[in-house]
Every structure is written in C-alpha cells, then in structure tokens.
Motif scaffolding. Structure first.
Motif, mmCIF file in Angstrom:
data_model
loop_
_atom_site.group_PDB
_atom_site.id
_atom_site.type_symbol
_atom_site.label_atom_id
_atom_site.label_comp_id
_atom_site.label_asym_id
_atom_site.label_seq_id
_atom_site.Cartn_x
_atom_site.Cartn_y
_atom_site.Cartn_z
ATOM 1 N N ARG A 170 56.862 8.542 -17.651
ATOM 2 C CA ARG A 170 58.129 8.447 -17.128
ATOM 3 C C ARG A 170 59.332 9.365 -17.421
ATOM 4 N N SER A 171 59.097 10.093 -18.503
ATOM 5 C CA SER A 171 60.387 11.033 -18.556
ATOM 6 C C SER A 171 59.971 12.365 -17.714
ATOM 7 N N LYS A 172 58.801 12.610 -17.472
ATOM 8 C CA LYS A 172 58.527 13.615 -16.644
ATOM 9 C C LYS A 172 58.899 13.505 -15.187
ATOM 10 N N ILE A 173 58.742 12.255 -14.667
ATOM 11 C CA ILE A 173 59.311 11.584 -13.317
ATOM 12 C C ILE A 173 60.640 11.787 -13.125
ATOM 13 N N GLN A 174 61.329 10.968 -14.274
ATOM 14 C CA GLN A 174 62.712 10.720 -14.095
ATOM 15 C C GLN A 174 63.825 12.209 -14.291
ATOM 16 N N GLN A 175 63.079 13.080 -14.933
ATOM 17 C CA GLN A 175 63.884 14.233 -15.076
ATOM 18 C C GLN A 175 64.205 14.766 -13.589
ATOM 19 N N TYR A 176 63.465 14.529 -12.511
ATOM 20 C CA TYR A 176 63.526 15.092 -11.124
ATOM 21 C C TYR A 176 64.511 14.085 -10.289
ATOM 22 N N TYR A 177 64.865 13.045 -11.055
ATOM 23 C CA TYR A 177 65.754 12.065 -10.409
ATOM 24 C C TYR A 177 66.833 11.629 -11.231
ATOM 25 N N THR A 178 67.563 12.701 -12.050
ATOM 26 C CA THR A 178 68.778 12.731 -12.717
ATOM 27 C C THR A 178 69.662 13.541 -11.986
ATOM 28 N N GLU A 314 73.150 21.306 -7.435
ATOM 29 C CA GLU A 314 72.456 21.216 -8.893
ATOM 30 C C GLU A 314 71.077 20.287 -8.069
ATOM 31 N N ASP A 315 71.361 19.331 -7.167
ATOM 32 C CA ASP A 315 70.392 18.386 -6.609
ATOM 33 C C ASP A 315 69.398 19.400 -6.043
ATOM 34 N N LEU A 316 69.906 20.383 -5.101
ATOM 35 C CA LEU A 316 69.028 21.253 -4.342
ATOM 36 C C LEU A 316 68.109 22.048 -5.327
ATOM 37 N N GLU A 317 68.603 22.486 -6.256
ATOM 38 C CA GLU A 317 68.162 23.338 -7.265
ATOM 39 C C GLU A 317 66.935 22.562 -8.058
ATOM 40 N N LEU A 318 67.306 21.091 -8.317
ATOM 41 C CA LEU A 318 66.117 20.519 -8.972
ATOM 42 C C LEU A 318 65.264 20.271 -8.031
ATOM 43 N N TYR A 319 65.161 19.971 -6.876
ATOM 44 C CA TYR A 319 64.122 19.883 -5.694
ATOM 45 C C TYR A 319 63.560 21.298 -5.519
ATOM 46 N N ALA A 322 60.978 21.260 -8.539
ATOM 47 C CA ALA A 322 59.895 20.274 -8.264
ATOM 48 C C ALA A 322 58.965 21.207 -7.523
ATOM 49 N N GLU A 323 59.128 22.006 -6.538
ATOM 50 C CA GLU A 323 58.429 22.736 -5.607
ATOM 51 C C GLU A 323 57.748 23.717 -6.400
ATOM 52 N N ARG A 324 58.475 24.374 -7.129
ATOM 53 C CA ARG A 324 57.826 25.475 -8.039
ATOM 54 C C ARG A 324 56.645 24.777 -9.031
ATOM 55 N N GLN A 325 57.056 23.682 -9.782
ATOM 56 C CA GLN A 325 56.105 22.957 -10.484
ATOM 57 C C GLN A 325 54.743 22.393 -9.720
ATOM 58 N N MET A 358 52.971 13.768 4.847
ATOM 59 C CA MET A 358 53.643 12.640 4.983
ATOM 60 C C MET A 358 54.627 12.397 3.520
ATOM 61 N N PHE A 359 54.487 13.323 2.732
ATOM 62 C CA PHE A 359 55.149 13.185 1.364
ATOM 63 C C PHE A 359 55.934 14.634 1.317
ATOM 64 N N ASN A 360 56.999 14.500 0.624
ATOM 65 C CA ASN A 360 57.770 15.853 0.305
ATOM 66 C C ASN A 360 57.247 16.340 -1.321
ATOM 67 N N SER A 361 57.715 17.455 -1.255
ATOM 68 C CA SER A 361 56.932 18.027 -2.632
ATOM 69 C C SER A 361 57.291 17.515 -3.766
ATOM 70 N N ARG A 362 58.454 16.839 -3.954
ATOM 71 C CA ARG A 362 58.773 16.278 -5.348
ATOM 72 C C ARG A 362 57.937 14.895 -5.390
ATOM 73 N N GLN A 363 57.792 14.252 -4.234
ATOM 74 C CA GLN A 363 56.937 13.180 -4.182
ATOM 75 C C GLN A 363 55.690 13.400 -4.461
ATOM 76 N N LEU A 364 55.102 14.350 -4.019
ATOM 77 C CA LEU A 364 53.467 14.930 -4.397
ATOM 78 C C LEU A 364 53.607 15.247 -5.747
ATOM 79 N N LEU A 365 54.415 15.913 -6.421
ATOM 80 C CA LEU A 365 54.389 16.169 -7.646
ATOM 81 C C LEU A 365 54.587 15.119 -8.721
ATOM 82 N N CYS A 366 55.576 14.014 -8.496
ATOM 83 C CA CYS A 366 55.524 12.957 -9.295
ATOM 84 C C CYS A 366 54.395 11.748 -9.274
ATOM 85 N N LEU A 367 54.113 11.582 -7.790
ATOM 86 C CA LEU A 367 52.969 10.839 -7.846
ATOM 87 C C LEU A 367 51.623 11.220 -8.290
#
Length: 735
Positions: A170-178, A314-319, A322-325, A358-367
C-alpha cells in the motif's frame, strides 16, 4: 452475520449457516419428471413475473448476484432468469413457478451442463437449487473467473491475505499518489486527468485531442450544473456551467469557448496553423500511440473534501520518478504483442502494438508491484481469489479508462463500449485507492470480493411488493464447492466439475446430463477472446503459466461468418445431444437483431437433432449496458429457446407462419399489459423465437420453408407493433 476464522472448515461453515438462517419452511426436494412436459414448455410460463424481478436485479447486478461479477465477462445474463428457467425445466407442467421461485426447493437428482459457462451464472443457480453442475468454456479467462466464483473461500483467510497485501505494497503505491495543495498541505490523489496528443503534420505543434475543455461535470448536469473547465492557454482549472459557451479564465483572463476544442469526430484541427488531419492516420504515421499529457488532478484533502487542481511541477517529477523505478524493475509486467483481429485492430489502427501500451508507466509500476505481491500468496486458492480480483481491477486502471463525472462511480471502465476504444482523455485512478475511490483494488475488495463471499454464504432472491424490492434469504443452498478434476472425480463424490476447452469434445458419458442450460456466443463482431486477452496476459504472467499468449482458438464458436458460426455451434449442440438424456431438456438464451443470427441457430439445432418445444421471452442483459442504451430500438429481451431431442414421439409437422404470429401476439400482449415497454426489436425477437420454433418442427428431409422471408416478417412485426400500441394506450392512457 457471524464471523469466520481461517481454520474453519467448509462443513462447519455450512452447518453454522443453516443453524442461523430463519427458514420459514424446510427445503423441499423434487424429482425430475420422466417424459413429461415441463413447466418451461407451457404457454403460461410466468414471463412477466420473471422479467419484473430480473429488471430489478439488472440495475444492481454486482449487488444482487455478486459472485458472477467479481471479474469482467461479456454479455452476462441475469441470475433471476436462469433460476426461473432451471426451476421451469425441472418441474412438471402445472407447477407454480412463481411459488417455487420464492420457495426453498431442491432438485438433487438433476445434473446441469453449461457448455458456454461464461461468468458462471447457470452453474451458480444450479448449485443453489441443490443440483450437480458441469461447466466448460473454451476461454481460460472465463474458466479462471468461474472457478474462483464457485469455490469455497473462508472469509477470514481472504481478509488476512488482503491485510498482508496492504502491509506489503500500500505505502509503495500511495507514495506515487501523494501531492501538496497550494497551501502546502499533503493530500491523496484520487485521479489524474490526461489528454492524448499528436504532432501536427504541417507545423509539428503538439495538438491536444480534447473534444471539449470541460473535463468534469455531474452525472445529472441540469440539476447540478457546476463543472470544471481547463483553460487551453494557461492550464488553470475554472468552475463553469456545464453548457457554458464563453469563459473568461480566472488566472490569465483569456476568453474562450470551452465547447470548441481541437478534436471533432475522427479528425483534429491544429490551433496553431489550423490544419485538419485524421487522428488514426496520424497515429500510424508517427509509428505509435498518441503521446499523453497530464493536466489536472482530483485530490482528497485531510478534512475529507475533494478538490480539483492543476498538475504541479512536483507531480511531474513524481511521475518521472515512477518511470525511473519502472526501468529498474525486471519482469514486472507482461510484454505481449497485439495480434490483428476485428477488436484488436481498433487499437492497432491508433498505433498500439502491445497490451502494456494501454497503461502509463506509473500504472505499470504500481500494478506490477501489487500483482507480484498477489502472486506470492502461499495458499493457492486464496492467491487465485485475490488474483481474480486484481485482474478485475485492471479494467478500471489503464489509459483506456475515462472519467464518468461527479454523482456516480467516477471511473468509466475500458470495456464500457464492448470494444478496444482508445481514449483521448484518459483517467488515471489511484490503483490502491481510498474509501472515496472508484475502481481501486481496496474498494473492489470490499464491494466485489467480500460481497461475493457474503452472498455465497447466505444467498438471497429479490421479491417485489408495491413497487419496492426486498431480499428473501434461506431459499437456496450455499455456494462454495471443491471442483472436480475430471468427470470420473465428479461422478464419484463432487457436485461441481469445471473444465477449459472445446465444448464440442468433452469427457462426459453418454446420457449423463438432465438439463443443458446455456447462453451461447452471438454471431457478431464482439470477439470475447480478443478482449479477454487484455486480462489473460496478466494472469498468465503472474501465475508463471507457459500456455499460449492468447485465448484465441480456431474452435471458438463466436465468428463473423454465419456459416462458420452455425457449423461450430452445431458441433457443440451435437455434443450436448450425446450427453443429454433422452428425456432431457436443452435451453439457452438468445437474441439477435438480424435474421441471419436466427437462421444460423436454427440450422445448428436441426443438424444436431433438436426440435424447439417452447420460446419464452424474458428480460435480458443489464439495463445499463451501453450498446443497448445507444441503440435506436434497443433489445431488452432474451428468448429462452427450449429444445428436446428429435424422435418418434415428436413427429415432424408443417411449419406455419400464422401459428408463429399467433403465439408471438399472445406473448406481446402479456408483456405489454404487464407494463413492460417493448421496442420494435423486442417484438421482432419475440416473433423470431416463434418462427424458429415452427421451422424446427419441419422434416429434416426438406429444406426450411420460407418463414424467414423479409416481407412476411416485416408485415407481421407491423401488426404486432400496432397491437402493442393499442394495449399500451389502454394501460397508460394519454393525460
């Protein structure tokens, strides 16, 4: 309801449920009548009663029959209809199906077979009635969903698995949606809003594919006109009326028409040079899907309120993080190419070549992180239940999903149109979610999986009274069964046998089935396997399955060619004929707007050795299904086609169009008088059901007669429409 503990056995659960249920009368056991006419073959089969209850079920299908809706399947039929059909097929003529429907009736001597089990509706209803159930489907996604729907899952063990996932990811995913509000307070992002973009073929400027700059409105805009609009110049979020035609931006003070945006239909116009170009063609020219731009977010603030905000740096940097991860993670998601086909071409025409696009990079990471954690659950049955839920979550968490608006479930899932339609303004939902999220894993766990388990422990039926419905408990057996591995295992001790494969070839013994009850695929352009591959590639990846990358099969019945469809359906019906007892019944639900769809089914039945003994119109599908709502004359009914083996006791008869119209007239009258609104297409399928019944009775040595003549059908439909109008005017006179 009592609480379950992880170590509780299935037998202890069933015993405790029976002890706690307040049954007004004990279950009554009925034997199947031998060589007698069944209630479903009678002219007074209660089609009005069934349709009214099914209508109520259809509006909250995931609440009223939750086990069949944990995972996506297409053209799901209603549990109410199949409960009534199975009762009608098991009870003799003269039995009161209305009374039996709301009685704790059991048919333990019956074996029910569904060769196109889909979401498992037939099988679940058969098990609730105390019968044995055999299900088969050629598609592994359907097989996986049904196995999980009908197996026993201790609630406490499932909850423990969810709690473990929450602690792990949960916390691993939610960090990208804060995010942070303009005032500097932390907030959770519920949804990010995106727009697809293409470079102009003339000036190379990026063209956002907005068709309207108003991106959020209420589901009932006339009552709640407040909407949110993006300023195309500075990106500010403005509050406007949903139908505003002129807006002055609150930040840059530019004036613009929010209804006038670059994309219109299949084309877009560049705001810089005013060049108009085709969107699909340009996508193919650039060699990939349109690019994506994140422009807004809907956040949940610490005080529980929601707020629309522009995307920040900050939102763009967080995304980007996620791409780097994602780049650093190996084998986190499936990388499988799309194969050409009617439905997959809908995506490939816009430059998509792989499912993961059909997914973006953050979705692929978190899913990917969530899916990996699910795959590591040690107990196989619990792991598969959670994987089924995860797979269902994918439908809401991809870049083909969109925003439905305020006042309703926010996420419009990707199969809303029953096609692979690329979305120009996709919505990225928080995949773990909050209690105020839509389509998130945590919310679907409660609203789908736990609700399904609750229903399996304590099934209910709806009962209508005074325009309202209530739930009647204690009528059915609980659902939760060990699945047999083969027919021998099934015959020896188990009540449920599921298999995946071609239903024209089974391991069932001759004459072992009392009732075949199913909902066959349509002769049409919605190819279930092409759509199901969206889920299959993830299921296969997470289970470490080395089977085929696709669920497509050369033997699947669904086909656009009428002869291929009829031939393959006939092969399955011939196998049903072999395994069905001589006094058994085969019934299936069907509708189609074209005569070829009916003639193909008739030919399949005739070649398989069946004759139709009844045609019963009942409420179909889901009242909210989009393709139906968009049709000018929507089909709201299915025909339950009831068949018997052709034999000496059912001699051939001369088909008669007048008899077909007379029977259709009686059914149209009954439904119209009951208050059901019938479209012209509803009337057409009632007539077609009676026509194929007449045709099926003809001699096999002769070609089918001319009952399918267009002039005959059109004339009969017009007479039936006039009858409907007359009856409805009497029932609901003009004010």
């Amino acid at each position: 309801m009592f609480q379950l503990h992880a170590e509780v056995t299935r037998g202890e659960v069933l015993e405790k449920i029976q002890d706690e249920l307040d049954l007004s009368s004990p279950p009554s056991t009925m034997e199947l009548p031998s060589h007698e006419k069944r209630a479903i073959e009678s002219e007074d089969f209660p089609i009005e009663f069934i349709s009214d209850i099914a209508e109520r079920e259809s509006w909250r299908k995931e609440v009223n029959r939750p086990p069949y809706h944990v995972h996506k399947w297409w053209a799901q039929r209603l549990g109410t209809v199949f409960r009534a059909a199975l009762i009608g097929a098991s009870a003799p003529e003269g039995a009161d199906v209305r009374e039996l429907f709301h009685s704790p009736v059991r048919f333990p001597g019956a074996t029910i077979f569904d060769p196109f089990m889909g979401s498992g509706t037939t099988l679940g209803e058969a098990l609730k009635l105390g019968s044995k159930a055999i299900g088969r489907d050629i598609n592994p996604v359907a097989h996986f969903a049904v196995k999980n729907a009908l197996q026993f899952h201790p609630r406490a063990a499932v909850q423990k698995a969810f709690d473990g996932l929450e602690a792990k990811v949960r916390s691993k995913i939610q960090q990208y949606y804060t995010t942070a509000t303009p005032e500097g307070e932390q907030a959770t992002v519920l949804y990010f809003f995106w727009v697809k973009s293409l470079s102009c073929p003339n000036c190379s400027s990026d063209v956002d594919l907005f068709s309207n700059y108003i991106f959020s409105r209420h589901a009932y805009p006339k009552k709640h006109p407040e909407s949110r609009c993006l300023c195309p110049r500075c990106g500010e979020i403005n509050q406007v009326a949903y139908n505003a035609s002129s807006v002055t931006c609150s930040a840059c003070e530019s004036e613009f028409d929010p209804q006038a945006a670059p994309a219109k239909g299949t084309k877009a116009t560049c705001p810089s040079c005013h060049t108009t170009f085709g969107i699909a063609g340009r996508s193919r020219e650039v060699g990939g899907p349109p690019s994506s731009r994140m422009y807004a977010k809907l956040v949940l603030q610490s005080d529980g309120t929601k707020r629309y905000l522009p995307v920040s740096e900050e939102d763009l940097e967080l995304y980007s993080e996620a791409e780097r991860q994602l780049e650093a993670c190996q084998h986190l998601f499936p990388q499988v190419a799309l194969s050409p086909g009617y439905n997959t071409n809908q995506a490939m025409n816009y430059g998509y070549s792989h499912w993961h696009q059909m997914f973006n990079s953050r979705q692929l990471l978190c899913l990917g992180l969530l899916g990996k954690a699910v795959s590591e659950i040690p107990e196989p049955a619990i792991r598969d239940a959670m994987l089924c839920l995860f797979s269902g979550t994918l439908e809401f968490n991809n870049m083909f999903a969109s925003f439905k608006g305020e006042g309703t479930g926010a996420v419009r899932h990707m199969f809303y149109h029953h096609i692979l339609k690329p979305e120009r303004t996709p919505l990225e939902a928080n995949p773990w979610g909050t209690p105020k999220s839509s389509g998130a894993f945590s919310t679907l766990f409660r609203s789908r999986l736990l609700r399904a388990i609750q229903y399996c422990e304590d099934p209910f039926e709806l009962r209508l009274s005074g325009g309202k419905s209530d739930k009647v408990f204690g009528l059915s057996e609980t659902i939760g069964h060990e699945v047999a591995d083969n027919f021998s295992d099934f015959g020896a001790a188990k009540r449920l046998y599921l298999s995946c494969g071609d239903s024209s070839k089974t391991d069932l013994e001759n004459g072992c089935v009392d009732i075949v009850a199913t909902d066959p695929p349509f002769f049409d352009n919605v190819n279930y396997s092409q759509l199901a591959d969206f889920f299959h590639v993830w299921q296969r990846h997470l289970l470490g399955d080395n089977s085929s990358e696709t669920t497509r099969s050369a033997r699947e019945v669904q086909h656009q060619d009428v002869e291929a469809f009829s031939g393959r359906l006939g092969d399955v019906f011939r196998e049903c004929h072999r395994v069905l007892k001589d006094d058994g019944i085969m019934l299936f639900s069907y509708h189609h707007s074209r005569t070829e769809g009916w003639s193909s089914v008739l030919n399949a039945l005739r070649t398989a050795g069946f004759v139709i003994t009844a045609s019963q119109p009942v409420k179909a599908e889901m009242s909210g299904a989009t393709p139906k709502n968009q049709a000018k004359e929507p089909i709201d009914l299915d025909i339950i086609v009831v068949c018997r083996k052709r034999g000496a006791d059912r001699p051939s008869a001369t088909p008669c169009a007048q008899d077909a119209e007379k029977a259709a007239s009686a059914q149209v009258s009954r439904l119209a008088v009951s208050g059901r609104k019938l479209s012209r297409n509803d009337i057409m399928i009632i007539l077609m059901g009676q026509l194929i019944k007449q045709e099926s009775m003809g001699s096999l040595a002769e070609e089918p007669s001319k009952l399918f003549g267009a002039d005959l059908i059109d004339a009969a439909i017009e007479r039936l429409v006039s009858l409907r109008d007359e009856l409805q005017s009497r029932t609901c006179p003009a004010q």
